[in-house]
Design an enzyme around this catalytic site. Structure first.
Site, PDB file in Angstrom:
ATOM      1  N   ILE A  17       9.479  67.453  40.501  1.00 58.53           N
ATOM      2  CA  ILE A  17       8.147  67.136  40.457  1.00 58.53           C
ATOM      3  C   ILE A  17       7.235  68.207  40.847  1.00 58.53           C
ATOM      4  O   ILE A  17       6.174  68.596  40.421  1.00 58.53           O
ATOM      5  CB  ILE A  17       7.680  65.804  40.844  1.00 58.53           C
ATOM      6  CG1 ILE A  17       8.278  64.757  39.779  1.00 58.53           C
ATOM      7  CG2 ILE A  17       6.137  65.749  41.082  1.00 58.53           C
ATOM      8  CD1 ILE A  17       8.093  63.203  40.696  1.00 58.53           C
ATOM      9  N   VAL A  74       6.959  72.992  47.763  1.00 54.82           N
ATOM     10  CA  VAL A  74       6.247  73.159  48.844  1.00 54.82           C
ATOM     11  C   VAL A  74       6.280  74.526  49.418  1.00 54.82           C
ATOM     12  O   VAL A  74       7.379  75.099  49.519  1.00 54.82           O
ATOM     13  CB  VAL A  74       7.019  72.056  49.999  1.00 54.82           C
ATOM     14  CG1 VAL A  74       5.863  72.138  51.264  1.00 54.82           C
ATOM     15  CG2 VAL A  74       7.010  70.571  49.450  1.00 54.82           C
ATOM     16  N   ASP A 118      11.512  55.751  51.553  1.00 52.17           N
ATOM     17  CA  ASP A 118      12.551  56.719  51.303  1.00 52.17           C
ATOM     18  C   ASP A 118      12.846  57.703  52.632  1.00 52.17           C
ATOM     19  O   ASP A 118      12.509  58.850  52.805  1.00 52.17           O
ATOM     20  CB  ASP A 118      12.264  57.879  50.266  1.00 52.17           C
ATOM     21  CG  ASP A 118      13.428  58.648  49.906  1.00 52.17           C
ATOM     22  OD1 ASP A 118      14.473  58.240  50.143  1.00 52.17           O
ATOM     23  OD2 ASP A 118      13.128  59.727  49.122  1.00 52.17           O
TER      24      ASP A 118
END
Length: 557
Positions: free
Chosen positions: A135, A138, A287
């Site tokens: 997606i 960073v 998560d």
């Protein structure tokens, strides 16, 4: 519009071809997605009945199809009530890794989203990504004020790709639900819609920022937990700028020991923080794998990446706490009662067979000390029983089960002697105690009384409407025998509420009459030298408390 249609058609064919190529032609034909002659044009293997092999091929197919399907596989790996364990094990191996996209794209997206040149937004910006995923990726950067930050940037056109995939998945879900009993039983369309909402939420980085700030407020008074700051002036739906966390990854045991960290304390704090999020607030990090948890100086725990969040409403928190208590007691009847309270037992569920399988689960953990129990393993076993009996567990509970399993794996590395059962039990008992406290019961009773008073007030009007409809020949009665148990449960709830209201009304009238009568007569009401009002009040109160307790105990309030 034509371009969208062409792109969608092309992508649909690409998806079908990927499944055909990996040996799923028989499955696609049986689901009604392809015709037999279409499947025959592909060289496919004979139908494979080995679930592990199917899982491996499914893993390979989803990996080929990209981010939407990788995410779908990862979410499916949490649904042990829907998917066989052999396939689950293969789906858990799905890796959300991707090649980094060019820095020119990174710069273009940031400048378009934030409305300024990169050098005006940041003092310096590292063009090499710290991490990449399907997606986004960073990058490390420094602000003009000197703070070091982590900047998450979304991949170009990922929303368009995901949007096309989700529309196709919804269409496939409709085909499956229309053509299979399994699809109807589990409501595949609702599952895919839920998945779509979750994924679209994850694509909104502003939403992720809000999630981080909400959890930050939850742990505000806990100095042992730290949530990085979000820089909103440098954040949009496609760019997220947050404080860079300088710490040690939570599963780097050697480095933690080398720097003198207290692993036992870290494990306790981690378990306490997670179950505080779950059972105190009902909003938790969904998560908590080692890459999303860092340890800072002072044994402080820092959570990052809030794209995946679990949510539990008050009722579900209570049912989860009850489930923990029943599991600890080894009560199969209690577990079934909790399942029934959740409304997850189907009309077709064989209760005796379910009780037998839960009894075998009880035998497995019989006489096992609390500190030696694995809550994650217990939940996985429970989900396995649910799968065999076609019991659909709420998705919130399955997310929690996966979270617990991940957390338990990390805690066992930090402190092999710790059981998270020790950590969750106090929260569960506290929640149940609060629910059954006098103030909580009275508040719930008053809410139900107010609701039922409104229902009773509307009865004359409702009867008039029914009578009018009957006279006009417009009254229809539709009885679905498959929903008999649901109807009976609802009737049970209504009858209990009505009984509660009538007894409360009768109690009020009785006491009012006795008090007024005594006041008019100007004398005490005595019978055989016994105070009638006092005794009557005590008896009525005891009956009232008994009825209230019975209704709440039945779980039909």
């Amino acid at each position: 519009m034509i371009k969208i249609s062409i792109r969608r058609t092309y992508r649909f064919q690409e998806i079908v071809n990927a499944f055909l190529k990996n040996g799923f032609s028989h499955v696609l034909f049986r689901l009604g997605i392809t015709e037999r002659r279409a499947a025959a044009t592909m060289k496919s293997e004979p139908m494979d009945t080995n679930l592990q092999h199917i899982g491996q091929k499914l893993n390979r197919t989803l990996q080929e199809l990209g981010p939407t399907f990788i995410k779908l596989g990862q979410i499916a790996s949490t649904r042990r009530d829907l998917v066989p364990p052999e396939i689950i094990r293969e789906l858990e191996k799905l890796q959300d890794h991707a090649e980094p996209f060019p820095f020119d794209d990174v710069q273009e997206i940031i400048e378009r989203e934030l409305g300024k040149p990169l050098n005006e937004l940041f003092e310096s910006f590292n063009d090499k990504p710290l991490a990449t995923a399907s997606i986004g990726q960073v990058h490390a950067a420094f602000l003009h004020s000197g703070e070091k930050v982590a900047v998450k940037v979304q991949r170009p056109d990922i929303r368009q790709t995901v949007g096309t995939d989700l529309s196709i998945l919804k269409e496939i879900a409709s085909i499956i639900e229309n053509n299979t009993e399994w699809g109807k039983l589990y409501g595949v369309r609702a599952i895919i819609n839920e998945f779509a909402d979750s994924l679209l939420s994850e694509l909104d980085y502003e939403n992720e920022g809000r999630n981080a700030e909400r959890i930050a407020r939850q742990v505000k008074k806990d100095p042992s937990v730290y949530i990085p700051e979000i820089y909103w002036e440098l954040t949009s739906k496609k760019v997220l700028t947050m404080e860079m966390i300088e710490g040690i990854k939570s599963n780097d045991i050697d480095l933690l020991d080398k720097n003198g960290y207290d692993r036992k304390l870290i494990a306790r704090r981690l378990v306490h923080s997670m179950f505080s999020q779950v059972l105190n607030h009902g909003f938790f990090h969904g998560d908590p794998h080692p890459g999303n948890i860092y340890i800072m100086p002072g044994n402080v725990i820092s959570f990052i990446d809030f794209g995946m969040i679990g949510v539990m409403d008050d009722d579900l928190k209570l049912q989860f706490a009850k489930l923990i208590m029943e599991l600890e007691r080894g009560s199969t009847k209690g577990i079934i009662k909790v399942m029934d309270s959740m409304g997850i037992l189907q009309d077709e569920t064989d209760i005796k067979s379910l009780q037998k399988d839960l009894g075998m689960l009880k035998t497995k953990y019989y006489d096992v000390p609390l500190q030696n129990m694995s809550l994650g393993d217990i939940f996985m076993d429970l989900f396995g029983v649910a799968y065999r009996h076609q019991v659909k567990i709420p998705s919130e509970i399955t997310v929690l089960g996966k979270t617990i399993l991940t957390l338990e794996g990390l805690v066992s590395k930090l402190d092999p002697d710790m059981s998270i059962m020790d950590g969750v039990e106090p929260f569960g008992k506290k929640l149940i105690k609060e629910y059954y406290s006098p103030s909580s019961l009275l508040r719930t009773a008053w809410e139900n009384f107010s609701e039922n008073a409104e229902i009773l007030a509307n009865i004359p009007r409702d009867f008039k409407d029914i009578s009018t409809a009957a006279k006009k020949g417009k009254l229809k009665l539709d009885i679905n025998l498959r929903q008999t148990s649901f109807i009976l449960r609802r009737m049970d709830i209504i009858s209990n509420r009505l009984a509660f209201s009538v007894i409360l009304l009768a109690f009020s009238i009785l006491m009012t009459g006795l008090i007024i009568g005594s006041a008019i007569a100007g004398e005490n009401n005595m019978l055989l030298n016994l105070p009638v009002i006092e005794i009557g009040a005590i008896i009525a109160i005891l009956m009232f408390i008994f009825l209230l307790f019975s209704i709440f105990k039945s779980g039909r309030m």
